[in-house]
Design an enzyme around this catalytic site. Structure first.
Site, PDB file in Angstrom:
ATOM      1  N   ARG A  61      87.479 -58.022  19.849  1.00  0.00           N
ATOM      2  CA  ARG A  61      88.478 -58.055  18.793  1.00  0.00           C
ATOM      3  C   ARG A  61      88.086 -56.828  17.853  1.00  0.00           C
ATOM      4  O   ARG A  61      88.869 -56.371  16.864  1.00  0.00           O
ATOM      5  CB  ARG A  61      88.613 -59.374  18.018  1.00  0.00           C
ATOM      6  CG  ARG A  61      89.260 -60.315  18.641  1.00  0.00           C
ATOM      7  CD  ARG A  61      89.071 -62.003  18.408  1.00  0.00           C
ATOM      8  NE  ARG A  61      87.657 -62.145  18.219  1.00  0.00           N
ATOM      9  CZ  ARG A  61      87.116 -62.821  19.242  1.00  0.00           C
ATOM     10  NH1 ARG A  61      87.659 -62.939  20.572  1.00  0.00           N
ATOM     11  NH2 ARG A  61      85.961 -63.247  19.027  1.00  0.00           N
ATOM     12  N   GLU A  98      73.381 -68.473  23.201  1.00  0.00           N
ATOM     13  CA  GLU A  98      72.830 -69.635  23.046  1.00  0.00           C
ATOM     14  C   GLU A  98      72.064 -70.196  24.182  1.00  0.00           C
ATOM     15  O   GLU A  98      71.144 -70.749  24.350  1.00  0.00           O
ATOM     16  CB  GLU A  98      73.849 -70.384  22.674  1.00  0.00           C
ATOM     17  CG  GLU A  98      73.359 -71.877  22.215  1.00  0.00           C
ATOM     18  CD  GLU A  98      74.571 -72.962  21.630  1.00  0.00           C
ATOM     19  OE1 GLU A  98      74.445 -74.195  21.493  1.00  0.00           O
ATOM     20  OE2 GLU A  98      76.058 -72.583  21.735  1.00  0.00           O
TER      21      GLU A  98
END
Length: 178
Positions: A61, A98
């Site tokens: 984006r 993560e």
């Protein structure tokens, strides 16, 4: 009718991509002509009048926003992409996710040493991707003028990570939570 803010154009999708996550979806912002214009104008505003040679956008984006910001500033645009997406010789930088790691790349000849660069993306969370992008730009000899994001998720600490690196941060709105 009250004027809408950038935040008003962003929808929240619960439990995406995992249960307990509130996903901040900027596609609704991009799809609205007024919202998109407001967003780009506000991303550009603090840097108007600055000499910025290149806007660097983080995949994906950040490409949408970075191209529009570069156009407004009269600057070039450099993509920072996921590993394996750029066709010429690259520098790469690994960063923590993560669960595991990822790698971003930039072309070795993307900019000249000393180029003044503004880095742009849609969202600042933990700061891992942005930190990797900064490392790549600095490896090329860039002078990073600032980092601009639409959304800050302050609970995840990314702003502090980048500020500890000496980066000026500009965000348009923030959301609590993950």
């Amino acid at each position: 009718m009250q004027n809408k803010t950038v935040r008003d154009y962003i929808r929240t999708i619960p439990d995406f991509p995992h249960k307990g996550i509130l996903f901040r979806d900027v596609t609704t912002l991009f799809a609205d002509a007024r919202g998109m214009r407001l967003c780009v104008d506000q991303l550009v505003a603090p840097f108007t009048g600055e000499k910025i040679d290149v806007v660097a956008g983080l995949e994906a984006r950040g490409f949408i926003l970075g191209g529009a910001v570069a156009h407004q500033l009269g600057s070039g645009f450099v993509p920072i992409r996921k590993k394996g997406k750029l066709p010429a010789a690259t520098h790469e930088q690994e960063y923590a996710l993560e669960y595991g790691t990822a790698t971003v790349e930039v072309h070795r000849d993307a900019l000249q040493p000393g180029a003044r660069v503004l880095m742009v993306d849609d969202l600042l969370a933990t700061g891992g991707t942005a930190k990797a992008g900064i490392a790549l730009l600095e490896r090329l000899g860039a002078e990073i003028i600032g980092c601009a994001f639409v959304v800050d998720l302050p609970d995840l600490g990314g702003r502090a990570v980048l500020e500890d690196m000496g980066m000026p941060i500009h965000t348009l709105c923030d959301f609590d939570g993950k």
